[in-house]
Design a protein around this motif. Structure first.
Motif, PDB file in Angstrom:
ATOM      1  N   SER A 149      -1.200   6.269  -0.813  1.00 13.96           N
ATOM      2  CA  SER A 149      -2.557   6.209  -0.262  1.00 13.96           C
ATOM      3  C   SER A 149      -3.626   6.633  -1.270  1.00 13.96           C
ATOM      4  O   SER A 149      -4.669   5.973  -1.392  1.00 13.96           O
ATOM      5  N   ARG A 171      -3.616   6.452  -4.590  1.00 13.99           N
ATOM      6  CA  ARG A 171      -3.794   5.434  -5.631  1.00 13.99           C
ATOM      7  C   ARG A 171      -4.498   4.200  -5.063  1.00 13.99           C
ATOM      8  O   ARG A 171      -5.460   3.696  -5.650  1.00 13.99           O
ATOM      9  N   PHE A 172      -4.033   3.710  -3.925  1.00 10.54           N
ATOM     10  CA  PHE A 172      -4.648   2.528  -3.344  1.00 10.54           C
ATOM     11  C   PHE A 172      -6.082   2.837  -2.911  1.00 10.54           C
ATOM     12  O   PHE A 172      -6.958   1.973  -2.962  1.00 10.54           O
ATOM     13  N   ILE A 227      -6.613  -5.196  -3.112  1.00 15.50           N
ATOM     14  CA  ILE A 227      -5.376  -5.702  -3.719  1.00 15.50           C
ATOM     15  C   ILE A 227      -5.704  -6.624  -4.890  1.00 15.50           C
ATOM     16  O   ILE A 227      -5.052  -6.586  -5.942  1.00 15.50           O
ATOM     17  N   GLU A 259      -9.347  -4.405   2.287  1.00 13.14           N
ATOM     18  CA  GLU A 259      -7.994  -4.317   1.729  1.00 13.14           C
ATOM     19  C   GLU A 259      -7.644  -5.523   0.865  1.00 13.14           C
ATOM     20  O   GLU A 259      -6.994  -5.383  -0.176  1.00 13.14           O
ATOM     21  N   TYR A 268      -6.700  -4.472  -7.771  1.00 17.94           N
ATOM     22  CA  TYR A 268      -5.520  -3.833  -8.352  1.00 17.94           C
ATOM     23  C   TYR A 268      -4.789  -4.809  -9.271  1.00 17.94           C
ATOM     24  O   TYR A 268      -4.350  -4.444 -10.367  1.00 17.94           O
ATOM     25  N   LYS A 306       0.836  -1.204   0.000  1.00 18.18           N
ATOM     26  CA  LYS A 306       0.000   0.000   0.000  1.00 18.18           C
ATOM     27  C   LYS A 306       0.870   1.253   0.000  1.00 18.18           C
ATOM     28  O   LYS A 306       0.560   2.234  -0.692  1.00 18.18           O
ATOM     29  N   LEU A 309       2.332   2.009  -3.405  1.00 15.54           N
ATOM     30  CA  LEU A 309       1.364   2.534  -4.364  1.00 15.54           C
ATOM     31  C   LEU A 309       0.991   3.979  -4.070  1.00 15.54           C
ATOM     32  O   LEU A 309       0.637   4.725  -4.985  1.00 15.54           O
ATOM     33  N   TYR A 345      -8.899   1.897  -5.311  1.00 14.26           N
ATOM     34  CA  TYR A 345      -9.275   0.485  -5.312  1.00 14.26           C
ATOM     35  C   TYR A 345      -9.971   0.096  -4.010  1.00 14.26           C
ATOM     36  O   TYR A 345     -10.884  -0.727  -4.006  1.00 14.26           O
TER      37      TYR A 345
END
Length: 227
Positions: free
Chosen positions: A21, A23-24, A39, A35, A42, A16, A19, A27
């Motif tokens: 915060s 960007r993650f 993932i 979470e 992603y 995470k 990537l 998703y």
């Protein structure tokens, strides 16, 4: 993939962070703040982007070369330097794109003029798509579109531009590793197939044999149920 993260609990945190915060978060928001599901989404986004890459590459390369052939037919070789006809009719951003390309290539190669093929390979996909827009009706697309899209008589300029403009957005998002899971990708895939086949059946066959979009599309994670 999930097994790897389960065996290494710290990996999720590290992943995470790598990537970022924001960007993650895209998703995570699409996965009901789960979470694990984020993932997985992603990963699927990366795989579906990969499945489209060669097809998008085929579209862009074929489009710019078909457009180049058309410009050579209409303005002769060396059209990027023809100030009194081709260049004069270019609109704002497109004239800037061409000027910047010429200056960059002349500087890097130390010659002037540079070859048309060098210019063609350097101009952005946005430049080529723009040439199909309504502002370039002086190309007489009503009669000349067949020189670019010879294998689809049902395609007119407006439809060709709309499809290519949508594909440009998809191409840019894939190239910049952005989310595409929210787009109507099955529709985009069909339009991609149509527009490439309209330009060149051989390129279409090449792209079809290398594209595994269908298999990856079936694996799309289902939206998380509200908690």
């Amino acid at each position: 993939m999930q097994e790897t993260f389960e065996k290494n609990p710290d990996f999720a945190t590290l992943f995470k962070k790598s990537l970022s915060s924001p960007r993650f978060g895209t998703y995570l928001g699409a996965s009901g703040s789960n979470e694990k599901d984020a993932i997985q989404l992603y990963q699927w986004n990366a795989k579906i982007s990969q499945s489209l890459y060669i097809y998008l590459q085929s579209w862009e390369i074929c489009l710019r070369n078909k457009m180049n052939d058309f410009f050579i037919w209409k303005y002769k070789e060396g059209w990027p330097y023809k100030q009194n006809d081709f260049v004069r009719n270019l609109k704002g951003d497109d004239r800037r794109r061409l000027t910047e390309t010429l200056l960059r290539q002349e500087r890097d190669r130390g010659v002037r003029p540079v070859s048309t093929s060098v210019v063609v390979s350097d101009l952005s996909a946005g430049f080529w798509v723009s040439q199909l827009s309504e502002k370039y009706n002086h190309y007489s697309w009503r009669y000349n579109l067949v020189k670019v899209f010879a294998h689809d008589t049902g395609l007119d300029r407006a439809a060709a531009w709309t499809i290519c403009d949508e594909l440009l957005t998809l191409r840019n998002r894939v190239a910049h590793h952005e989310p595409i899971f929210h787009l109507p990708l099955d529709d985009r895939r069909e339009k991609l197939a149509r527009i490439v086949a309209a330009m060149c059946p051989a390129t279409s066959a090449f792209a079809e044999t290398t594209c595994n979009f269908g298999d990856i599309w079936k694996e799309k994670p289902k939206p998380a149920k509200p908690a």
